[in-house]
Scaffold this motif. Structure first.
Motif, short mmCIF file in Angstrom:
data_model
loop_
_atom_site.label_atom_id
_atom_site.label_comp_id
_atom_site.label_asym_id
_atom_site.label_seq_id
_atom_site.Cartn_x
_atom_site.Cartn_y
_atom_site.Cartn_z
N THR A 1 -50.19 7.90 13.41
CA THR A 1 -51.31 7.43 12.60
C THR A 1 -51.44 8.28 11.35
OG1 THR A 1 -52.93 8.77 13.77
CG2 THR A 1 -52.60 6.51 14.57
N VAL B 1 -54.13 8.57 7.82
CA VAL B 1 -55.26 8.10 6.99
C VAL B 1 -55.21 8.90 5.70
CG1 VAL B 1 -56.95 9.66 8.06
CG2 VAL B 1 -57.73 7.62 6.91
N ARG C 1 -54.45 3.26 17.96
CA ARG C 1 -53.38 4.09 18.53
C ARG C 1 -53.41 4.07 20.05
NH1 ARG C 1 -52.81 8.40 21.23
NH2 ARG C 1 -54.98 8.99 21.04
N HIS D 1 -60.43 7.55 10.91
CA HIS D 1 -59.59 7.95 12.04
C HIS D 1 -60.26 7.60 13.36
CE1 HIS D 1 -57.34 10.51 14.80
NE2 HIS D 1 -56.35 10.28 13.98
N LEU E 1 -49.22 3.52 11.90
CA LEU E 1 -50.48 2.85 11.58
C LEU E 1 -51.16 3.62 10.45
CD1 LEU E 1 -51.77 2.17 15.20
CD2 LEU E 1 -50.09 0.88 13.84
N VAL E 2 -51.45 2.92 9.35
CA VAL E 2 -51.96 3.58 8.15
C VAL E 2 -53.26 2.94 7.71
CG1 VAL E 2 -51.47 4.20 5.75
CG2 VAL E 2 -49.59 4.08 7.41
N TYR E 3 -54.25 3.78 7.41
CA TYR E 3 -55.51 3.33 6.83
C TYR E 3 -55.67 4.06 5.51
CZ TYR E 3 -60.44 2.09 6.43
OH TYR E 3 -61.65 1.57 6.00
N LEU F 1 -58.24 3.96 13.37
CA LEU F 1 -56.90 4.38 13.79
C LEU F 1 -56.82 4.84 15.24
CD1 LEU F 1 -55.48 6.20 10.65
CD2 LEU F 1 -54.93 3.93 11.53
N GLU F 2 -57.77 5.63 15.68
CA GLU F 2 -57.69 6.15 17.05
C GLU F 2 -57.76 5.05 18.11
OE1 GLU F 2 -56.87 9.11 19.81
OE2 GLU F 2 -56.53 8.95 17.66
#
Length: 150
Positions: free
Chosen positions: A87, A89, A75, A67, A35-37, A71-72
């Motif tokens: 993850t 970022v 995740r 994050h 998972l990428v931001y 993302l968190e």
């Protein structure tokens, strides 16, 4: 193990991209979702030393917020469903970063959502999805802004 890179941005298409990534991972079996931001950040802007210091502080705050808020939670929810998750970022150009991470992590595919914000800049130079399709070295799946059920 197969890896699928999923670009998240906090939008509904990003959530659908994650759902599609999970569906693919379920079909594949031994699969990890990355998972990428990406926070857009141009290295070509010129600033004074004071502005650079402020920019660095903003960058660190943005990384922490992305994050914690994007993302968190993704995740945790994805792992709770039984998926393997990593993850990431980053700051920079989304197209370059998604491609670089896909290659570095050996991803079999990139999945991103397409948002409908098409301003003049995007019409002239293309958006992230168009540029990624044109330059990626791995297959790219673009999830539309609205689903068929809407």
């Amino acid at each position: 193990m197969t890896r699928i890179l999923v670009g998240l941005d906090g939008s509904a298409p990003g959530e659908r991209a994650l759902a599609h990534g999970k569906m693919l991972a379920s079909l594949i079996g031994d699969c990890e979702l990355i998972l990428v931001y990406v926070i857009e950040w141009s290295p070509y802007e010129f600033h004074t030393p004071q502005e650079l210091d402020e920019r660095h502080k903003r960058r660190e705050e943005e990384l922490a917020q992305a994050h914690a808020h994007i993302l968190e939670p993704a995740r945790k929810a994805t792992e709770a469903e039984g998926f393997k998750v990593e993850t990431v970022v980053r700051h920079g150009d989304p197209v370059s970063i998604l491609e670089e991470l896909a290659v570095a992590r050996g991803a079999a595919q990139i999945v991103i959502g397409r948002t409908g914000h098409r301003g003049m800049r995007e019409r002239l130079f293309g958006g992230v999805s168009g540029k990624l399709i044109a330059t990626a070295s791995v297959p790219v799946t673009i999830i539309p802004e609205t689903g068929a059920d809407q």
